[in-house]
Structures are given as structure tokens and as C-alpha cells.
Design a protein around this motif. Structure first.
Motif, PDB file in Angstrom:
ATOM      1  N   LEU A  34       0.768  -1.079  -0.157  1.00 59.37           N
ATOM      2  CA  LEU A  34      -0.112  -0.005   0.007  1.00 59.37           C
ATOM      3  C   LEU A  34       0.884   1.170   0.061  1.00 59.37           C
ATOM      4  O   LEU A  34       1.911   1.489   0.807  1.00 59.37           O
ATOM      5  CB  LEU A  34      -0.848   0.063   1.239  1.00 59.37           C
TER       6      LEU A  34
ATOM      7  N   GLN B 270      -2.629   5.657   0.657  1.00 59.75           N
ATOM      8  CA  GLN B 270      -3.565   4.500   0.768  1.00 59.75           C
ATOM      9  C   GLN B 270      -3.712   4.108   2.283  1.00 59.75           C
ATOM     10  O   GLN B 270      -4.765   4.068   2.707  1.00 59.75           O
ATOM     11  CB  GLN B 270      -3.280   3.498  -0.483  1.00 59.75           C
TER      12      GLN B 270
ATOM     13  N   TYR C 237      -5.409  -2.134  -2.253  1.00 56.95           N
ATOM     14  CA  TYR C 237      -6.446  -0.993  -1.599  1.00 56.95           C
ATOM     15  C   TYR C 237      -7.681  -1.214  -1.791  1.00 56.95           C
ATOM     16  O   TYR C 237      -8.568  -0.932  -0.976  1.00 56.95           O
ATOM     17  CB  TYR C 237      -5.784   0.136  -2.258  1.00 56.95           C
TER      18      TYR C 237
END
Length: 155
Positions: A46, A50, A154
Motif C-alpha cells: 500500500l 492509501q 487497496y
């Protein structure tokens, strides 16, 4: 005097065998981050933005419902099953309140050089009525896995 030495040697031998064949324990589980976070990406899948967005969403959810959801992404399960790993994180990190046992751990192990991907949702006893195992399984199979196949962790 001989019986004492025999008992001591036998006890030492049994302890050694027991420690040798015990499954890996919570020592494989990372320590709770300080300061505590709800999004913990140890595998680096990520982006920081995010992680920040997910953290804000999960903080707001926690504040409005008192249910705490922790997302943990790890590069390796360290020989544990995903269920064991997620449950240990929930217990070791204290996800959710002790009084209501209302924590959820979403564990993700992406496919990488350490093997195939895996995901598990561990639900505290206080939430089992709201999120039964069958529902958690549907979330994983119908929502999460299709996103993961697109490398969209995500989403």
C-alpha cells in the motif's frame, strides 16, 4: 541419589522434546506498532496515501461504532496458518475492547517469493453474530480475492 539424577535427566529430555515439537508461537507475530495504528502494511503493498485513507476510514468507523478493525499485511506467515496468525495478532495487539471482544483483524499475505497469497478475517466473539464465518468467507471470496488477483490491495 541415583533416582534424583534419573528423574532430572528424564525431565530435561522431556522438556527438550516438548520445545522441539511445539508449533511456532506468537513470537512470529510482530509487536504492536507504537503509536498503535489500524492499518499495518509490513509487506509494502500500500502507498502511504492509501494507508492514510484506510486509517482515517477505520478510525471513523471505530469512533462511530466502537468496533475496531485492524488491517495487517505481512510478507510471510512464519509457518502459521492465516487463521492462527490473525487470531494471535488480535490477542497480542488487543484489537477491539476487552469488555465487548469486538475486534476484527483482516490479515493479508500477498503472493510473493514466500509463497501463495492468503487472507483471513478473524472476528472477536462479540461480533460473531454480526459477522459469522460464512459471511467473512463470502467477503474474502467475492470481494477481496478478485481485487487481489488484479494486484489491487487497496480496493
Amino acid at each position: 541419589m541415583k533416582p534424583f539424577f534419573i528423574k532430572a535427566a528424564l525431565s530435561l529430555f522431556c522438556c527438550t522434546l516438548l520445545l522441539t515439537f511445539l508449533p511456532e508461537d506468537a513470537s512470529a507475530i510482530p509487536s504492536r506498532p507504537s503509536p498503535p495504528r489500524l492499518v499495518n502494511d509490513f509487506a509494502g503493498v500500500l502507498s502511504s496515501s492509501q494507508q492514510g485513507e484506510l486509517e482515517a476510514l477505520l478510525d471513523a468507523f471505530n469512533d462511530s461504532t466502537s468496533t475496531q478493525i485492524a488491517v495487517v499485511v505481512v510478507p510471510d506467515l512464519e509457518g502459521l496458518s492465516s487463521a492462527e496468525y490473525a487470531t494471535e495478532i488480535g490477542e497480542k495487539w488487543g484489537v477491539g475492547s476487552k469488555e465487548h471482544d469486538n475486534g476484527v483483524v483482516i490479515l493479508v499475505k500477498p503472493k510473493n517469493q514466500n509463497g501463495s497469497g492468503d487472507v483471513f478475517i478473524a472476528v472477536g466473539y462479540g461480533l460473531e453474530g454480526a459477522i459469522p464465518d460464512a459471511y467473512a468467507k463470502r467477503i474474502i471470496e467475492e470481494i477481496m480475492v478478485p481485487k487481489f488477483k488484479e494486484d489491487d490491495y487497496y480496493g
